[in-house]
Write an enzyme that holds these catalytic residues in place. Structure first.
Site, mmCIF file in Angstrom:
data_model
loop_
_atom_site.group_PDB
_atom_site.id
_atom_site.type_symbol
_atom_site.label_atom_id
_atom_site.label_comp_id
_atom_site.label_asym_id
_atom_site.label_seq_id
_atom_site.Cartn_x
_atom_site.Cartn_y
_atom_site.Cartn_z
ATOM 1 N N HIS A 69 -9.293 1.252 4.892
ATOM 2 C CA HIS A 69 -8.133 1.234 5.666
ATOM 3 C C HIS A 69 -8.261 2.448 6.821
ATOM 4 O O HIS A 69 -9.249 3.216 6.487
ATOM 5 C CB HIS A 69 -7.039 2.205 4.720
ATOM 6 C CG HIS A 69 -5.806 1.935 5.268
ATOM 7 N ND1 HIS A 69 -5.275 2.785 5.944
ATOM 8 C CD2 HIS A 69 -4.643 1.067 5.047
ATOM 9 C CE1 HIS A 69 -3.951 2.628 6.452
ATOM 10 N NE2 HIS A 69 -3.593 1.474 5.940
ATOM 11 N N GLU A 128 -6.524 4.738 7.851
ATOM 12 C CA GLU A 128 -6.348 6.117 7.562
ATOM 13 C C GLU A 128 -7.812 6.821 7.041
ATOM 14 O O GLU A 128 -8.117 8.047 7.181
ATOM 15 C CB GLU A 128 -5.182 6.451 6.824
ATOM 16 C CG GLU A 128 -3.987 6.075 7.657
ATOM 17 C CD GLU A 128 -2.703 5.438 6.741
ATOM 18 O OE1 GLU A 128 -2.657 5.638 5.532
ATOM 19 O OE2 GLU A 128 -1.791 5.298 7.433
ATOM 20 N N LYS A 146 0.082 4.274 -0.288
ATOM 21 C CA LYS A 146 -0.611 5.411 0.488
ATOM 22 C C LYS A 146 -0.318 6.559 -0.648
ATOM 23 O O LYS A 146 -0.335 6.493 -1.758
ATOM 24 C CB LYS A 146 -0.067 5.667 1.832
ATOM 25 C CG LYS A 146 -0.105 4.436 2.614
ATOM 26 C CD LYS A 146 0.100 4.539 4.154
ATOM 27 C CE LYS A 146 0.056 3.289 4.803
ATOM 28 N NZ LYS A 146 0.154 3.465 6.192
ATOM 29 N N GLY A 193 2.681 2.485 10.665
ATOM 30 C CA GLY A 193 3.886 3.508 10.750
ATOM 31 C C GLY A 193 4.445 3.827 11.873
ATOM 32 O O GLY A 193 5.146 4.919 12.032
ATOM 33 N N SER A 250 3.616 -2.084 10.322
ATOM 34 C CA SER A 250 5.243 -2.097 10.311
ATOM 35 C C SER A 250 5.692 -3.527 9.925
ATOM 36 O O SER A 250 6.782 -4.126 10.634
ATOM 37 C CB SER A 250 5.551 -1.762 11.775
ATOM 38 O OG SER A 250 5.087 -0.381 12.041
ATOM 39 N N ASN A 291 0.971 -1.058 -0.094
ATOM 40 C CA ASN A 291 -0.045 0.026 -0.041
ATOM 41 C C ASN A 291 0.975 1.305 0.200
ATOM 42 O O ASN A 291 1.564 1.424 0.938
ATOM 43 C CB ASN A 291 -0.911 0.070 1.278
ATOM 44 C CG ASN A 291 -1.868 1.221 1.289
ATOM 45 O OD1 ASN A 291 -2.068 2.086 0.433
ATOM 46 N ND2 ASN A 291 -2.216 1.488 2.601
ATOM 47 N N GLU A 346 -5.137 -4.975 10.454
ATOM 48 C CA GLU A 346 -3.904 -3.785 10.690
ATOM 49 C C GLU A 346 -4.335 -3.024 12.187
ATOM 50 O O GLU A 346 -5.125 -1.946 12.014
ATOM 51 C CB GLU A 346 -4.265 -2.631 9.597
ATOM 52 C CG GLU A 346 -4.034 -3.404 8.164
ATOM 53 C CD GLU A 346 -3.336 -2.440 7.160
ATOM 54 O OE1 GLU A 346 -2.250 -2.727 6.648
ATOM 55 O OE2 GLU A 346 -3.869 -1.280 7.142
HETATM 56 P P1 13P Z 1 3.311 0.490 7.863
HETATM 57 O O1 13P Z 1 3.763 -0.623 7.145
HETATM 58 O O2 13P Z 1 4.007 1.767 7.005
HETATM 59 O O3 13P Z 1 3.322 0.430 8.969
HETATM 60 O O4 13P Z 1 1.735 0.585 7.195
HETATM 61 C C1 13P Z 1 0.702 -0.484 7.077
HETATM 62 C C2 13P Z 1 -0.296 0.035 6.296
HETATM 63 O O5 13P Z 1 -1.205 0.774 6.901
HETATM 64 C C3 13P Z 1 -0.617 -0.814 5.112
HETATM 65 O O6 13P Z 1 -1.944 -0.418 4.925
#
Ligand code: 13P
Length: 235
Positions: free
Chosen positions: A90, A92, A8, A166, A196, A6, A160
């Site tokens: 997601h 976010e 982002k 992150g 992560s 992903n 997740e």
């Molecule tokens: P990270 O791997 O940067 O922690 O992000 C995970 C994520 O949100 C994947 O969709």
């Protein structure tokens, strides 16, 4: 085993093309591989990965086929670009853009109807985990999907935990396994772990019986790191 990257809001079209051309040449082990670029970079990724086994998915999709929904993109639009699937729900999107369990279900239903594969994201926040609410949150989020979606053949869930995204604070393999088993007891679909994931922890996470792959954020932005994760998860 599926490993999805992903991206982002990273990688403009030219960077996406360059990354995907390098990915074609990389050793990705034996896992299924998907990349999820931002909308504007999807075409470049699809073109660069043509005639490969690597899939290209979007990061979100609207529930209507078309309409007065400024800033949104529909499933038929994605299909026409040659996109294989999409992420939905997601954290976010849930945190910053008002996504709810109801809109998640609407988006999944539209995506599936138009033949897109879906990675639907669930997971508890740090406050929810500390309050002992993890199970209730997962039951609510996954239960909404189970109750709203009839055809789950093209659906996978990504667990997740928000506190692991992150932050560098990966869930332990035991925490991931426990959550994945719970998710599967509610809805019997493959479950990816996200939060992560790095080259150093991909193998031990993938070794858990109910971990069926990974949804990788930051560590998917570099070809070598993403390819290493794919190889490490190839078990
Ligand atoms: P990270 O791997 O940067 O922690 O992000 C995970 C994520 O949100 C994947 O969709």
């Amino acid at each position: 085993m599926l490993v999805a990257g992903n991206w982002k809001m990273y990688k403009r079209p030219a960077e996406a093309g360059e990354f995907c051309r390098a990915l074609r040449e990389a050793d990705l082990g034996t896992v299924d591989v998907v990349v999820c670029p931002p909308y504007v970079s999807l075409s470049e990724a699809v073109a660069a990965l043509a005639m490969t086994e690597i899939g290209v998915a979007a990061q979100n999709v609207h529930w209507a086929d078309e309409g007065a929904f400024t800033g949104e993109v529909s499933a038929p639009m994605l299909r026409e670009l040659g996109v294989y699937g999409t992420i939905v729900g997601h954290s976010e999107r849930r945190q910053y853009f008002g996504e709810t369990d109801e809109t998640v279900v609407q988006r999944i239903a539209a995506a599936v109807k138009h033949g897109l594969h879906v990675i639907a994201c669930v997971g508890e926040t740090e406050a929810e985990r500390e309050a002992g609410e993890t199970e209730a949150v997962l039951r609510r989020q996954v239960g909404a999907i189970r109750d709203g979606i009839v055809d789950v053949d093209d659906l996978v869930i990504a667990y997740e935990p928000v506190w692991a995204i992150g932050t560098g604070k990966t869930a332990t393999p035991e925490i991931a396994q426990e959550a994945h088993a719970l998710v599967k007891s509610i809805l019997a679909v493959p479950v990816l772990y996200g939060g992560s994931v790095k080259p150093e922890n991909a193998a031990e996470l993938a070794a858990q019986p109910d971990v069926d792959g990974a949804l990788v954020g930051g560590a998917s932005l570099d070809v070598e790191s993403f390819a290493t994760i794919c190889r490490e998860a190839s078990i």
